[in-house]
Design an enzyme around this catalytic site. Structure first.
Site, short mmCIF file in Angstrom:
data_model
loop_
_atom_site.label_atom_id
_atom_site.label_comp_id
_atom_site.label_asym_id
_atom_site.label_seq_id
_atom_site.Cartn_x
_atom_site.Cartn_y
_atom_site.Cartn_z
N MET A 17 0.84 -1.20 0.00
CA MET A 17 0.00 0.00 0.00
C MET A 17 0.87 1.25 0.00
O MET A 17 0.61 2.20 -0.73
CB MET A 17 -0.95 0.01 1.21
N ASP A 36 10.64 3.86 5.26
CA ASP A 36 10.41 2.60 5.96
C ASP A 36 11.58 2.39 6.92
O ASP A 36 12.55 3.13 6.90
CB ASP A 36 10.24 1.43 4.98
N VAL A 94 1.75 1.69 7.68
CA VAL A 94 2.61 0.67 8.30
C VAL A 94 1.74 -0.52 8.68
O VAL A 94 0.50 -0.44 8.60
CB VAL A 94 3.39 1.25 9.52
N GLU A 96 -0.70 -3.35 10.19
CA GLU A 96 -1.95 -3.12 10.93
C GLU A 96 -1.88 -3.65 12.37
O GLU A 96 -2.71 -4.47 12.76
CB GLU A 96 -3.10 -3.81 10.19
N LYS A 101 1.85 0.90 15.19
CA LYS A 101 1.34 2.22 14.80
C LYS A 101 1.61 3.22 15.92
O LYS A 101 2.00 4.36 15.66
CB LYS A 101 -0.15 2.14 14.47
N SER A 123 -7.10 -0.21 7.30
CA SER A 123 -8.36 -0.72 6.76
C SER A 123 -9.23 -1.26 7.88
O SER A 123 -10.39 -1.58 7.66
CB SER A 123 -8.10 -1.83 5.74
N HIS A 144 -8.33 5.80 3.32
CA HIS A 144 -8.18 4.37 3.04
C HIS A 144 -8.21 4.09 1.53
O HIS A 144 -9.26 4.21 0.90
CB HIS A 144 -9.30 3.59 3.76
N ASN A 147 -6.47 -1.72 -2.88
CA ASN A 147 -5.30 -2.36 -3.47
C ASN A 147 -5.58 -2.84 -4.90
O ASN A 147 -6.57 -3.55 -5.10
CB ASN A 147 -4.94 -3.56 -2.59
N GLU A 156 -11.69 5.87 0.81
CA GLU A 156 -12.61 6.18 1.91
C GLU A 156 -11.93 7.22 2.80
O GLU A 156 -10.79 7.02 3.22
CB GLU A 156 -12.92 4.92 2.73
N ASN A 195 -15.41 -2.77 3.59
CA ASN A 195 -15.14 -4.01 4.35
C ASN A 195 -16.31 -4.38 5.25
O ASN A 195 -16.54 -5.56 5.53
CB ASN A 195 -13.87 -3.86 5.19
#
Ligand SMILES: C/C=C/C(=O)SCCNC(=O)CCNC(=O)[C@H](O)C(C)(C)COP(=O)(O)OP(=O)(O)OC[C@H]1O[C@@H](n2cnc3c(N)ncnc32)[C@H](O)[C@@H]1OP(=O)(O)O
Length: 657
Positions: A17, A36, A94, A96, A101, A123, A144, A147, A156, A195
């Protein structure tokens, strides 16, 4: 912060992502610091971006210079401070996990500028909880992406409990700058919109199989061939990854309760590491088996009702909980999951009352929380549906077009701006969309006739005057182009045959509109052309793409590049016009043709159009669709009707069943 103040974006995380979002932002002209925790991660992400930009350039989706310039704008970094100190917006992508986070946000908050906006691509986690790791919850929201971000249109934009309205506005504008379509999620709720609809749907499918009420084949056959969704539910699960769905579901289960308890079948797949396509096996076996095999004829009423009821219940919770209104749900699921119609429309069409009763019965029988109908579902079921209860289509009124029902199951749309040669304004585009949807929803209409009112013009194209009114704003013009493309696209992909009856000028956007009809019939006096290049423009409503499918690339280039005008006879010889008739016979003949088509078999019409569309760029996909559709038609009443009429020398009366 205003959109104009955003110049530099930091993306935290260079995984799937993260690097995808970086590429999207760089393509939109932003300087992007992609960060990263290890040099190899950012290098890998950078290589992926380079690969993807090269692919886009090879396929002519991007010029070589633009691809190179986009890559130039990406700076791969490991140092947090260097990545975020100058960033106006930080997009976090990063892994989930709350702990990861939290650590990232603590570090970020210490290095970022005071005014920077923070957005998270999560997500599944709570926006409100994540905002608490920062000192700026009012300048924090969800953004959001789906993919792969480069290809997926939906973003979103999710409000946390303390997010300021201005933050949501500017993040939506940013998503638009990225060329995406933002859909606002007004309240932070697990799964947001897409989702929240899809994951319980996949879970219900697994429950049906776990409980022995259906087979995988029945579920997927029903999903794909009865509900008309792009994939079977299990096929979708394998695509998404069973671990991902399971993870989201566990979160929903924790936060929302027993209704979201994962089904044993799904749990088993995750335990066995049968995670779907990515591991070679999931509900289907991609390595040792035949992959996805969905029969066309294993429809199950129970499956249909349960899957729709699940979507209805989730939609009710989202609407009733002020998370999102019905139109946002439908738009998000169409863009994020490729549904041809949104879930709200699907369940309303099926009948909310029936679905509500089905849930009540299942709840009584099983006592399982997932069948407990939401209060708001009961309320809307009693009103007859989520939207437009009672389906009062008479309430729709038009100014710039006319919608008429001349009989014989024909729906007639006439562009009616005779004072301006039936040119296409924003209002015409809006009304065309509404009219197409109206006719599509009308069971008594089986073919569409499209004309221009009066005898001078089918349409002289885009209303140049109102176009000039946009003050030369490139973004507004892009938006106009997209709107026209998609409105005309809806006509092109209509499930019904569309006949364009062309009398008079058919120029520019008017010709692009006619290109989206299935059959074009023209009066002798008609005149055609794509004069946009004379105006220093290009055809912007699909003309550069669609015309060549009708007349071939050579003729399409000739028509567009010379910007010449052509008479009807020449356009007939080019294959653009199917039939030329005397001027005074046009309206009668066009209606006659539309009514002949309306009397044909509706399901076969739809399948023919879809198969041909599917095969435009990929013959194998078209053939696959054709074979599936062919199989599906075997079980229709229309086939029996057609054959019986043939044997008895009579005329068939098709019912679309
Ligand atoms: C993405 C899509 C892009 C596009 O579609 S760009 C637009 C492409 N279309 C054109 O370039 C066509 C422009 N129009 C013409 O060339 C001519 O017109 C016609 C050949 C169609 C007709 O000529 P004539 O019979 O002499 O009539 P008239 O006096 O020019 O037009 C009658 C009224 O219609 C308005 N009009 C015609 N086409 C357009 C247009 N495309 N946008 C805005 N207005 C248009 C005129 O201005 C005028 O209006 P008033 O009565 O005020 O003088």
């Amino acid at each position: 912060m205003d959109l104009e103040e955003i110049n530099t974006i930091a993306v935290l995380g260079a995984g799937n992502m993260g690097h995808g979002i970086t590429e999207v932002a760089a393509m939109a002209g932003y300087d992007v610091n992609m960060r990263d925790i290890k040099a190899e991660f950012v290098e890998d992400g950078y290589d992926q971006i380079e690969w993807s930009l090269n692919k886009l350039a090879e396929k002519d989706r991007l010029s070589r210079e633009d691809a190179d310039a986009a890559l130039e704008r990406v700076t791969p970094l490991v140092d947090m401070e260097a990545a975020v100190a100058d960033a106006d917006v930080v997009i976090e992508a990063v892994p989930e996990q709350m702990e990861i986070k939290e650590e990232v946000y603590r570090e970020l908050e210490a290095c970022a500028g005071d005014d920077a906006l923070f957005v998270t691509n999560t997500s599944s986690l709570s926006i409100t909880d994540l905002a608490e790791f920062t000192d700026r919850p009012e300048r924090f929201c969800g953004m959001h992406f789906f993919n792969p971000p480069v290809r997926m249109q939906l973003v979103e934009v999710i409000s946390g409990a303390e997010t300021a309205e201005e933050t949501l506005d500017v993040v939506e504008e940013l998503a638009e700058e990225f060329g995406k379509t933002p859909v606002r999620v007004h309240r932070d709720s697990p799964g947001f919109i897409v989702n929240r609809i899809l994951v319980p749907l996949m879970n219900e499918a697994s429950w049906l199989v776990s409980d022995g009420e259906a087979t995988i084949a029945e579920v997927d056959s029903t999903t794909k061939y009865e509900l008309g969704l792009p994939m079977g539910t299990f096929e979708l699960g394998d695509q998404v990854g069973n671990d991902i769905s399971y993870h989201v579901l566990e979160y929903m289960h924790d936060v929302l309760g027993d209704a979201y308890e994962p089904a044993p079948l799904l749990e088993e797949k995750v335990e066995n590491e049968e995670l779907g396509k990515k591991t070679g096996a999931g509900f289907y076996d991609y390595e040792n088996g035949d992959g996805v095999q969905i029969p066309t004829d294993e429809h199950s009423d129970l499956v249909e009702t349960r899957l729709l009821a699940t979507m209805a219940n989730e939609a009710a919770k989202l609407i009733g909980g002020d998370v999102a209104p019905p139109e946002s749900i439908d738009e998000a699921v169409k863009l994020g999951a490729g549904f041809p119609d949104g879930p709200v429309k699907l369940v309303d069409e099926y009948g909310l009352e029936r679905l509500h009763s089905a849930l009540e019965d299942a709840y009584e029988d099983t006592g399982h929380g997932r069948y407990e109908p939401a209060d708001y579902l009961a309320e809307r079921a009693a009103e007859g549906g989520f939207v437009d209860a009672g389906g009062d289509s008479d309430a729709v009124s038009f100014e710039a077009i006319r919608v008429e029902y001349p009989g014989e199951m024909v729906g007639h749309i006439a562009i009616d701006r005779q004072h301006r040669m039936n040119t296409i304004s924003n209002e015409v585009l809006d009304e065309l969309s509404t009219a197409i949807e109206l006719l599509e929803d009308d069971d008594d209409v089986r073919a569409v006739l499209l004309t221009g009112a009066g005898e001078k013009a089918f349409s002289a194209g885009a209303d140049v005057q109102s176009m000039a009114g946009s003050g030369g704003d490139p973004l507004e013009a892009q938006e106009l182009s997209r709107r026209g493309q998609s409105t005309f696209g809806t006509l092109e992909s209509s499930s019904m045959p569309v006949v364009a009856g062309i009398d008079g000028y058919c120029l520019g956007g008017g010709m692009e509109l006619a290109t989206c009809a299935d059959i074009r019939i023209a009066s002798e006096r008609s005149e055609f052309g794509q004069p946009e290049l004379n105006l220093g423009l290009i055809p912007g409503w699909g003309g550069t793409q669609r015309l060549r499918h009708i007349v071939g690339e050579g003729r399409a280039k000739e028509i567009i590049l010379t910007a010449e005008r052509y008479d009807a006879e020449t356009m007939e010889s080019y294959g653009f016009v199917n039939e030329v008739v005397d001027d005074d016979e046009l309206s009668e003949r066009a209606f006659e043709l539309a009514s002949e088509l309306a009397a044909g078999p509706p399901i076969a019409h739809t399948f023919t159009k879809r198969a041909m569309a599917a095969g435009r760029d990929d013959v194998d996909a078209g053939l696959e669709y054709e074979a599936s559709a062919f199989g599906h038609l075997m079980a229709t009443d229309d086939l029996m009707e057609g054959i019986t009429a043939f044997m008895g020398d009579g005329e068939p009366t098709f019912e679309g069943k």
